[in-house]
Design an enzyme around this catalytic site. Structure first.
Site, mmCIF file in Angstrom:
data_model
loop_
_atom_site.group_PDB
_atom_site.id
_atom_site.type_symbol
_atom_site.label_atom_id
_atom_site.label_comp_id
_atom_site.label_asym_id
_atom_site.label_seq_id
_atom_site.Cartn_x
_atom_site.Cartn_y
_atom_site.Cartn_z
ATOM 1 N N CYS A 39 -3.273 1.980 2.823
ATOM 2 C CA CYS A 39 -2.402 0.814 2.338
ATOM 3 C C CYS A 39 -2.909 0.434 0.769
ATOM 4 C CB CYS A 39 -2.393 -0.264 3.204
ATOM 5 S SG CYS A 39 -1.494 -1.898 2.657
ATOM 6 N N GLY A 40 -1.869 -0.117 0.007
ATOM 7 C CA GLY A 40 -2.290 -0.252 -1.403
ATOM 8 C C GLY A 40 -2.974 -1.714 -1.287
#
Length: 166
Positions: A39-40
């Site tokens: 995930c970012g």
């Protein structure tokens, strides 16, 4: 949703398959985060580990709950996830097995948290790295958005730790 009266009435399963009773953390503030490795927001593991390192001796418990419900950003099995967190971010705080945070199969911990601290428009968890800070009473819950840098939560954590000792 969970019928538990406090977070400490619940349990989770660790990556080794062992059931962990949250009652062992009664009287301590607990930071629960749904996490993901792809995930970012994954670099937040570093700030979460920092909070754990800084405050564990004073009573804070950080718990990571890997979740693959958002864009399949947690594709590995429990051993892969644990290894990723340890190798890449030096994570030493406890992790659960991979869980769901929304829907009929939602982990009871997240049913409880969502009931206590609803989100914008609904109680559903909207994305990875939603954070729930639970006071030492096990019932008071503050919810933080995924984009909230865990480092910015220090004042809230300090306040909970101070109220615990007074």
């Amino acid at each position: 949703m969970s019928d538990a009266e406090t977070l400490f009435d619940l349990s989770y399963t660790n990556p080794a398959g062992e059931k962990v009773a949250l009652e062992q953390y009664a009287g301590r503030p607990v930071l629960v985060v749904n996490t993901a490795s792809k995930c970012g927001f994954t670099p937040q593991y570093e700030a979460l580990q920092s909070l754990h390192s800084e405050y564990a001796d004073r009573g804070l418990v950080v718990l990571g709950f890997p979740c693959d419900q958002f864009a399949n950003q947690e594709p590995g099995d429990d051993a892969d996830i644990e290894q990723f967190c340890t190798v890449n971010y030096g994570v030493t705080f406890p992790l659960s097995t991979k869980v769901e945070v929304n829907g009929k199969q939602a982990d009871p911990v997240f049913g409880f948290l969502r009931k206590r601290a609803g989100g914008l428009l609904s109680s559903a968890v909207k994305w990875n790295f939603t954070k729930f800070l639970v006071a030492s009473d096990g019932t008071t819950v503050t919810r933080y958005a995924p984009k909230t840098d865990p480092a910015t939560m220090r004042d809230d954590i300090e306040a909970l730790l101070a109220s615990r000792t007074s």
